[in-house]
Scaffold this active site. Structure first.
Site, mmCIF file in Angstrom:
data_model
loop_
_atom_site.group_PDB
_atom_site.id
_atom_site.type_symbol
_atom_site.label_atom_id
_atom_site.label_comp_id
_atom_site.label_asym_id
_atom_site.label_seq_id
_atom_site.Cartn_x
_atom_site.Cartn_y
_atom_site.Cartn_z
ATOM 1 N N HIS A 441 0.826 -1.211 0.000
ATOM 2 C CA HIS A 441 0.000 0.000 0.000
ATOM 3 C C HIS A 441 0.862 1.263 0.000
ATOM 4 O O HIS A 441 0.664 2.147 0.844
ATOM 5 C CB HIS A 441 -0.901 0.016 1.249
HETATM 6 C C1 LIG Z 1 -0.498 -7.320 -4.981
HETATM 7 C C2 LIG Z 1 -1.335 -6.206 -4.433
HETATM 8 C C3 LIG Z 1 -2.381 -6.506 -3.576
HETATM 9 C C4 LIG Z 1 -3.164 -5.480 -3.058
HETATM 10 N N1 LIG Z 1 -4.281 -5.802 -2.356
HETATM 11 C C5 LIG Z 1 -5.154 -4.825 -2.037
HETATM 12 C C6 LIG Z 1 -6.435 -5.148 -1.513
HETATM 13 O O1 LIG Z 1 -6.794 -6.314 -1.384
HETATM 14 N N2 LIG Z 1 -7.264 -4.123 -1.196
HETATM 15 C C7 LIG Z 1 -6.902 -2.821 -1.347
HETATM 16 O O2 LIG Z 1 -7.685 -1.937 -0.981
HETATM 17 N N3 LIG Z 1 -5.703 -2.485 -1.857
HETATM 18 C C8 LIG Z 1 -4.850 -3.458 -2.248
HETATM 19 N N4 LIG Z 1 -3.679 -3.131 -2.861
HETATM 20 C C9 LIG Z 1 -3.366 -1.704 -3.042
HETATM 21 C C10 LIG Z 1 -4.244 -1.023 -4.090
HETATM 22 O O3 LIG Z 1 -4.495 -1.890 -5.171
HETATM 23 C C11 LIG Z 1 -3.555 0.270 -4.543
HETATM 24 O O4 LIG Z 1 -3.378 1.113 -3.427
HETATM 25 C C12 LIG Z 1 -4.339 1.027 -5.605
HETATM 26 O O5 LIG Z 1 -4.678 0.195 -6.678
HETATM 27 C C13 LIG Z 1 -3.498 2.213 -6.085
HETATM 28 O O6 LIG Z 1 -4.176 2.857 -7.135
HETATM 29 P P1 LIG Z 1 -3.437 3.917 -8.046
HETATM 30 O O7 LIG Z 1 -4.431 4.436 -9.005
HETATM 31 O O8 LIG Z 1 -2.712 4.882 -7.193
HETATM 32 O O9 LIG Z 1 -2.284 3.103 -8.812
HETATM 33 P P2 LIG Z 1 -2.387 1.862 -9.777
HETATM 34 O O10 LIG Z 1 -3.701 1.185 -9.649
HETATM 35 O O11 LIG Z 1 -1.163 1.045 -9.534
HETATM 36 O O12 LIG Z 1 -2.364 2.501 -11.250
HETATM 37 C C14 LIG Z 1 -1.247 3.067 -11.861
HETATM 38 C C15 LIG Z 1 -1.352 2.783 -13.361
HETATM 39 O O13 LIG Z 1 -0.444 3.622 -14.061
HETATM 40 C C16 LIG Z 1 0.228 2.851 -15.042
HETATM 41 N N5 LIG Z 1 1.504 3.522 -15.297
HETATM 42 C C17 LIG Z 1 2.531 3.687 -14.432
HETATM 43 N N6 LIG Z 1 3.515 4.383 -15.019
HETATM 44 C C18 LIG Z 1 3.097 4.666 -16.278
HETATM 45 C C19 LIG Z 1 3.697 5.365 -17.372
HETATM 46 N N7 LIG Z 1 4.919 5.908 -17.283
HETATM 47 N N8 LIG Z 1 2.997 5.471 -18.519
HETATM 48 C C20 LIG Z 1 1.736 4.923 -18.629
HETATM 49 N N9 LIG Z 1 1.144 4.248 -17.623
HETATM 50 C C21 LIG Z 1 1.818 4.125 -16.469
HETATM 51 C C22 LIG Z 1 0.361 1.485 -14.384
HETATM 52 O O14 LIG Z 1 0.651 0.477 -15.306
HETATM 53 C C23 LIG Z 1 -0.984 1.334 -13.708
HETATM 54 O O15 LIG Z 1 -1.933 0.800 -14.587
HETATM 55 C C24 LIG Z 1 -2.857 -4.121 -3.377
HETATM 56 C C25 LIG Z 1 -1.814 -3.825 -4.237
HETATM 57 C C26 LIG Z 1 -1.054 -4.852 -4.784
HETATM 58 C C27 LIG Z 1 0.041 -4.515 -5.746
#
Ligand SMILES: Cc1cc2nc3c(=O)[nH]c(=O)nc-3n(C[C@H](O)[C@H](O)[C@H](O)COP(=O)(O)OP(=O)(O)OC[C@H]3O[C@@H](n4cnc5c(N)ncnc54)[C@H](O)[C@@H]3O)c2cc1C
Length: 503
Positions: A441
């Protein structure tokens, strides 16, 4: 160059998909979403247990690694992040928690108090429909007996001592990701999505962001601006690569600074956690021969009914409690996995078992993400503040005592790691330093706040820069007390409206 796009959204993750949907719903114009990874169209994404095979696979996981952690005796940790449509919401365990009202009030950011964010959570939940896991293992169901007066059907809550089966963003035994809930509806409203489109840097003229440059050199322009949603690692990494960050570090890394913003990459933190492993016949799931007939049936069972072992999202439940058993609100969360997890280097032991961890809800330690000539350095800063290790050790010992006293019936198995060799507080402390990880997280690397040192404003704009918003887990000033997917979606959902209205 004439621009085809009004807005470019970088990253189709938990927040980015919600941003795209919000922009489309509020008629913000032509929206392009750029995602570095591939599509999410594989059964492994839909199948809850499928995440086990996606983690560590570079096609769908960024497979980051932390810098050596001095608080962990110099160990480095895996930092998985989803790399496909849906981002980490396509690879995570789907545990659904908003967090505590006090988490958001504690951010002290105008416009982001509990009263401000609660309606957005309601709207997100209307689309994701998180529900209590059906078909949880009997061991997970038994957790509700950990605390007296616990309603066995109630979902645990970080505000009170509680345990049991968690809620998940699953529908009929299939993952419902941010791509399902937000991106596909956004595409139906005219949003364009490109996969395999990794953004290498932002294009800026003066103090205005005008577009992006992709890794293959393609330049794209956005008339109204760019929304950065690449996650708590990807978003600051992209800003640093584009010349936004601590000027000294950037020069050392061979990058000409565009804006000296020392807060970029600072304040990195995560929920640290440590676990207990149990193993024995007739306990949880695993590869024991007694379960082979169930594994053999599992793919068909899941495909036909969305049930069976493959419908388990691995984490099925857990709880919240105070590490020291005080009357104060819970300060630790436990995740319970009714599977025999590897702990001795043998990934495929033919055994059954279960696992439970304990994570700090509100860690005090902070690390930082930096760019150097060697590349990205991700220092999670675990246990930099010793009070974190104190609380985690107390919580770990309490979890062990709670599980020892729980009524797990015929499914009870002996603790095999660490086992009786770790008995005293001192031994537990050393064991935790040697084995602790995180709950995956990471947050906070582009903290929003009203003060000038926060790189992002309460309106989600990068401070001092026009045409650039940030909306993802990186803007959280402090991590919420439970899992971070729902809060990340909430941030994206609010951002879409906020940015469209600002236009
Ligand atoms: C294995 C795992 C298990 C988890 N389990 C849980 C759970 O059960 N419940 C929960 O609440 N949270 C869980 N989490 C945490 C939660 O999923 C994250 O906190 C949340 O998804 C973050 O969202 P975000 O939009 O910040 O980033 P992300 O969802 O990671 O999105 C970022 C996106 O940007 C893209 N990206 C990055 N850099 C670039 C670039 N330069 N150019 C184009 N695209 C790019 C990536 O590929 C990705 O698709 C877990 C995380 C992981 C990894």
């Amino acid at each position: 160059m004439a621009s085809a796009w009004d807005y470019i959204v970088i990253g189709a993750g938990s927040a980015g998909c919600a941003v795209a949907h919000g922009l489309a719903r509020h008629g913000a114009g032509a929206v392009l979403v750029l995602e570095a990874g591939p599509s999410d169209r594989t059964a492994l994404v839909k199948m809850p247990f499928g995440l086990v095979w996606m983690l560590g696979d570079r096609r769908r996981d960024w497979c980051y690694r932390s810098a050596p952690q001095s608080g962990l005796g110099g160990r480095t940790l895996a930092i998985p992040r989803g790399r496909m449509l849906g981002g980490s919401s396509s690879i995570n365990s789907m545990v659904w928690f908003r967090g505590r009202a006090a988490d958001f009030d504690g951010w002290r950011v105008p416009g982001w108090s509990w009263a401000d964010v609660a309606p957005a959570f309601d709207e997100v939940e209307d689309l994701l429909k998180p529900t209590r896991l059906r078909g949880a293992h009997a061991l997970t169901e038994a957790l509700s007996g950990l605390f007296p007066d616990n309603d066995p059907d109630a979902i645990p809550h970080p505000d009170r001592e509680s345990a049991g089966v968690f809620a998940f963003n699953l529908s009929d035994g299939r993952r419902r990701s941010a791509a399902d809930a937000f991106l596909r509806p956004a595409q139906a409203l005219g949003v364009t999505v490109r996969t395999g489109a990794e953004v290498a840097r932002l294009r800026c003229s003066g103090d205005r962001i005008g577009g992006v440059v992709l890794a293959d050199g393609t330049e794209l322009s956005a008339r109204c601006g760019v929304v950065l949603c690449a996650g708590a690692i990807g978003s600051p990494a992209l800003l640093l690569a584009s010349g936004f960050g601590p000027a000294g570090d950037l020069r050392d890394a061979g990058i000409d600074p565009v804006a000296d913003l020392p807060g970029i990459g600072a304040n990195l933190h995560d929920h640290p956690g440590a676990g207990l492993h149990y193993e024995g016949p007739g306990s949880g799931y695993g590869l024991a021969p007694a379960l082979w007939p169930r594994w053999a049936m599992a793919p068909l069972q899941w495909a036909l009914s969305g049930r069976g072992i493959l419908a388990s999202p691995t984490v099925e439940g857990g709880g919240f409690f105070n590490a020291r058993g005080d009357a104060a609100p819970p300060d630790v969360q436990s995740h319970f996995i009714p599977f025999r997890l590897p702990h001795d280097g043998r990934k495929h032991a033919l055994k059954q078992g279960y696992f439970a961890d304990v994570c700090l809800c509100r860690p005090a330690s902070r690390g930082a993400l930096r760019l150097s000539r060697q590349g990205l350095e991700i220092d999670l800063g675990l246990f930099r503040d010793e009070s974190d290790l104190d609380t985690l050790t107390a919580g770990w010992l309490r979890l062990r005592a709670l599980l020892a006293g729980a009524d797990l019936g015929s499914h009870r198995a002996p603790e095999i790691s660490p086992g009786p060799a770790v008995a005293t507080e001192e031994e537990a402390r050393a064991h935790i330093r040697a084995t602790a990880g995180t709950a995956y997280h990471p947050v906070g690397t582009l903290r929003m706040g009203q003060d000038g040192s926060a790189p992002v404003t309460p309106g989600l704009r990068l401070r001092g820069v026009d045409g650039l918003w940030v909306a993802d887990a990186s803007v959280m000033p402090a991590v919420t007390s439970a899992n971070t997917n729902a809060p990340s979606m909430m941030i994206g959902h609010r951002a879409g409206r906020l940015i469209a209205e600002a236009a």
